[in-house]
Design an enzyme around this catalytic site. Structure first.
Site, PDB file in Angstrom:
ATOM      1  N   ARG A  17     -11.505   1.731  -9.218  1.00  0.00           N
ATOM      2  CA  ARG A  17     -10.682   2.836  -9.460  1.00  0.00           C
ATOM      3  C   ARG A  17     -10.691   3.376 -10.859  1.00  0.00           C
ATOM      4  O   ARG A  17     -11.595   2.797 -11.651  1.00  0.00           O
ATOM      5  CB  ARG A  17      -9.139   2.433  -9.285  1.00  0.00           C
ATOM      6  N   ASP A  43       0.805  -1.206  -0.083  1.00  0.00           N
ATOM      7  CA  ASP A  43      -0.038   0.051   0.067  1.00  0.00           C
ATOM      8  C   ASP A  43       0.949   1.243   0.002  1.00  0.00           C
ATOM      9  O   ASP A  43       2.114   1.352   0.688  1.00  0.00           O
ATOM     10  CB  ASP A  43      -1.004   0.053   1.302  1.00  0.00           C
ATOM     11  N   ASN A  54     -10.683  -3.324  -6.390  1.00  0.00           N
ATOM     12  CA  ASN A  54      -9.657  -2.172  -7.147  1.00  0.00           C
ATOM     13  C   ASN A  54     -10.314  -1.722  -8.565  1.00  0.00           C
ATOM     14  O   ASN A  54      -9.911  -1.041  -9.189  1.00  0.00           O
ATOM     15  CB  ASN A  54      -8.397  -2.648  -7.308  1.00  0.00           C
ATOM     16  N   GLU A  84       1.307 -13.316  12.368  1.00  0.00           N
ATOM     17  CA  GLU A  84       1.683 -11.989  13.107  1.00  0.00           C
ATOM     18  C   GLU A  84       1.521 -10.901  11.933  1.00  0.00           C
ATOM     19  O   GLU A  84       1.715 -10.998  10.863  1.00  0.00           O
ATOM     20  CB  GLU A  84       3.100 -12.451  13.465  1.00  0.00           C
ATOM     21  N   ARG A 135      -0.051   9.115 -10.296  1.00  0.00           N
ATOM     22  CA  ARG A 135       0.007   7.935  -9.534  1.00  0.00           C
ATOM     23  C   ARG A 135       0.576   6.675 -10.088  1.00  0.00           C
ATOM     24  O   ARG A 135       1.124   5.899  -9.191  1.00  0.00           O
ATOM     25  CB  ARG A 135      -1.536   7.581  -9.309  1.00  0.00           C
TER      26      ARG A 135
END
Ligand code: FPP
Length: 265
Positions: free
Chosen positions: A86, A35, A83, A222, A48
């Site tokens: 977008r 991200d 996505n 984790e 972008r």
């Protein structure tokens, strides 16, 4: 991807050179939510798309490092089922990027013993990309190195629904007794069938969400979140994540620290 597989001695020295890492306590499987590409570009006054390009370099670098560290699998979230919402230009750019990167890197992936797999609803991807994915998977299927899973048009809930549908079909046909459905038979219907669950989930750019990623498989992972934006995720950032992982006390719901393989029936 210009690395090659490390020998045992090389592996220890790679770990030793990453100061503070214990080669015996490396994660077997790392999942990553990449991200922050857009923010990285914006901070530099760039479009972008340049962030996504830089993100590819970070992914190649991470794959190389994980392979050198003898990590068994790296699963990256490249494009989610959400996505598609977008702007169309960005979606088209990403599809073209996936295609051009795969085309360019396939030979080195093959040579470096990487076994690549795309996980998700691939039917919705451009046909030329589907064909290239099929070729890449077929050419690397026998490779003995790191498993590189690229989640593309992937959604965790969708994956679970499809698994439930398949089990229901088998039950309806009398092939499977519903009372025999257990965690093993369910996991066998997932896109990750045969892959160990991730031990470590890394999410960049400071967001603290799972975002519909590997909902079943991350049950005992984790979770490590870093403020580093994905294109800046480098060897040092990976090292910090791994040192943090090794500092965790994994109890899998019990009282005594145990390793994941002890969970297997
Ligand atoms: C999230 O950042 C990133 C993505 C949705 C795309 C990730 C794709 C790559 C890094 C390319 C991978 C390439 C291959 C061949 C697998 P964002 O755009 O949401 O960033 P933002 O939150 O800062 O806007």
């Amino acid at each position: 991807m210009t690395s090659r597989l490390a020998s045992s001695a090389e592996h220890s020295s790679v770990c030793a050179s990453i100061n503070g890492l214990d080669p015996k306590r490396m994660p077997e499987h790392i999942a990553v939510i990449m991200d922050g590409n857009g923010r990285w570009a914006k901070a530099r006054g760039l479009p972008r798309m340049m962030g996504h390009r830089a993100g590819v370099e970070a992914l190649k670098n991470t794959l190389r490092l994980c392979s050198d560290l003898r990590i068994g699998a790296l699963t990256a979230y490249a494009f989610s089922t959400e996505n598609w919402s977008r702007p169309i230009d960005e979606v088209n750019f990403l599809m073209t990027l996936f295609q051009s990167v795969l085309q360019k890197e396939l030979e080195s992936l093959e040579r470096e013993q990487v076994k690549i797999k795309f996980l998700g609803d691939l039917d919705a991807l451009p046909t030329s990309l589907q064909d290239l994915i099929a070729e890449a998977e077929q050419r690397t299927v026998l490779n003995g190195g790191i498993h590189f899973n690229v989640c593309t048009n992937y959604g965790g809930r969708r994956e679970l629904v499809l698994a439930a549908q398949r089990l229901a079909e088998l039950s309806a046909k009398g092939i499977l007794d519903p009372s025999h459905i257990d965690e093993g038979s369910f996991a066998a219907e997932l896109l990750t069938a045969g892959e160990a669950d991730p031990d470590l989930l890394i999410r960049t750019s400071g967001e603290r969400r799972i975002s519909n990623f590997l909902l079943w498989q991350l049950a005992y992972a984790e979770i490590y979140v870093t403020d580093v934006l994905w294109p800046d995720f480098d060897a040092e950032a990976l090292k910090i994540a791994l040192v943090d992982f090794q500092s965790r006390c994994r109890r899998f719901g019990g009282l005594t620290p145990i390793s994941a393989d002890q969970l297997m029936p």
